[in-house]
Design a protein around this motif. Structure first.
Motif, PDB file in Angstrom:
ATOM      1  N   THR A  42      91.651  45.168  52.713  1.00  0.00           N
ATOM      2  CA  THR A  42      92.279  44.961  53.916  1.00  0.00           C
ATOM      3  C   THR A  42      91.505  44.125  55.059  1.00  0.00           C
ATOM      4  OG1 THR A  42      93.028  47.330  53.925  1.00  0.00           O
ATOM      5  CG2 THR A  42      92.922  46.310  55.984  1.00  0.00           C
ATOM      6  N   LYS A  43      90.217  44.017  54.804  1.00  0.00           N
ATOM      7  CA  LYS A  43      89.344  43.245  55.593  1.00  0.00           C
ATOM      8  C   LYS A  43      89.458  41.728  55.168  1.00  0.00           C
ATOM      9  CE  LYS A  43      84.446  42.099  56.954  1.00  0.00           C
ATOM     10  NZ  LYS A  43      83.181  42.626  56.775  1.00  0.00           N
ATOM     11  N   ARG A  45      92.385  40.635  53.884  1.00  0.00           N
ATOM     12  CA  ARG A  45      93.664  40.043  54.107  1.00  0.00           C
ATOM     13  C   ARG A  45      93.685  39.800  55.715  1.00  0.00           C
ATOM     14  NH1 ARG A  45      95.465  44.412  50.911  1.00  0.00           N
ATOM     15  NH2 ARG A  45      95.316  45.697  52.594  1.00  0.00           N
ATOM     16  N   ASN A  46      93.156  40.776  56.339  1.00  0.00           N
ATOM     17  CA  ASN A  46      92.929  40.356  57.812  1.00  0.00           C
ATOM     18  C   ASN A  46      92.115  38.847  58.287  1.00  0.00           C
ATOM     19  OD1 ASN A  46      94.440  42.593  58.421  1.00  0.00           O
ATOM     20  ND2 ASN A  46      92.379  43.757  58.814  1.00  0.00           N
ATOM     21  N   GLN A  47      91.271  38.758  57.479  1.00  0.00           N
ATOM     22  CA  GLN A  47      90.580  37.473  57.504  1.00  0.00           C
ATOM     23  C   GLN A  47      91.232  36.372  57.064  1.00  0.00           C
ATOM     24  OE1 GLN A  47      86.957  37.738  55.373  1.00  0.00           O
ATOM     25  NE2 GLN A  47      85.736  38.541  56.981  1.00  0.00           N
ATOM     26  N   SER A  49      94.782  36.269  57.305  1.00  0.00           N
ATOM     27  CA  SER A  49      95.839  36.131  58.013  1.00  0.00           C
ATOM     28  C   SER A  49      95.221  35.311  59.405  1.00  0.00           C
ATOM     29  CB  SER A  49      96.581  37.235  58.296  1.00  0.00           C
ATOM     30  OG  SER A  49      95.635  38.091  59.014  1.00  0.00           O
TER      31      SER A  49
END
Length: 70
Positions: A42-43, A45-47, A49
């Protein structure tokens, strides 16, 4: 019942408890690893995006030349 039988039962019960505790720790460790992997994914993916794209930067460009310098 003999004293040796009682001691043997206690030893067997202690082994069962130790094995159960070992199994619980292994189960919790596996769950923790899955949770950490999910958290890291998740981390990432957030980075990904949040990264800037290849679009040009929109802003004002300052001109250093003034009428005095010309």
């Amino acid at each position: 019942m003999n004293v040796d039988d009682v001691i043997a039962e206690r030893i067997a019960a202690a082994r069962r408890r130790a094995e159960a505790a070992k199994q619980r720790r292994a189960t919790l460790a596996a769950a923790r690893q899955r949770g950490l992997a999910q958290r890291h994914a998740t981390k990432l993916r957030n980075q990904a995006s949040a990264r800037p794209t290849d679009e040009p930067v929109t802003g004002t460009v300052t001109d250093d030349t003034t009428e005095e310098n010309q």
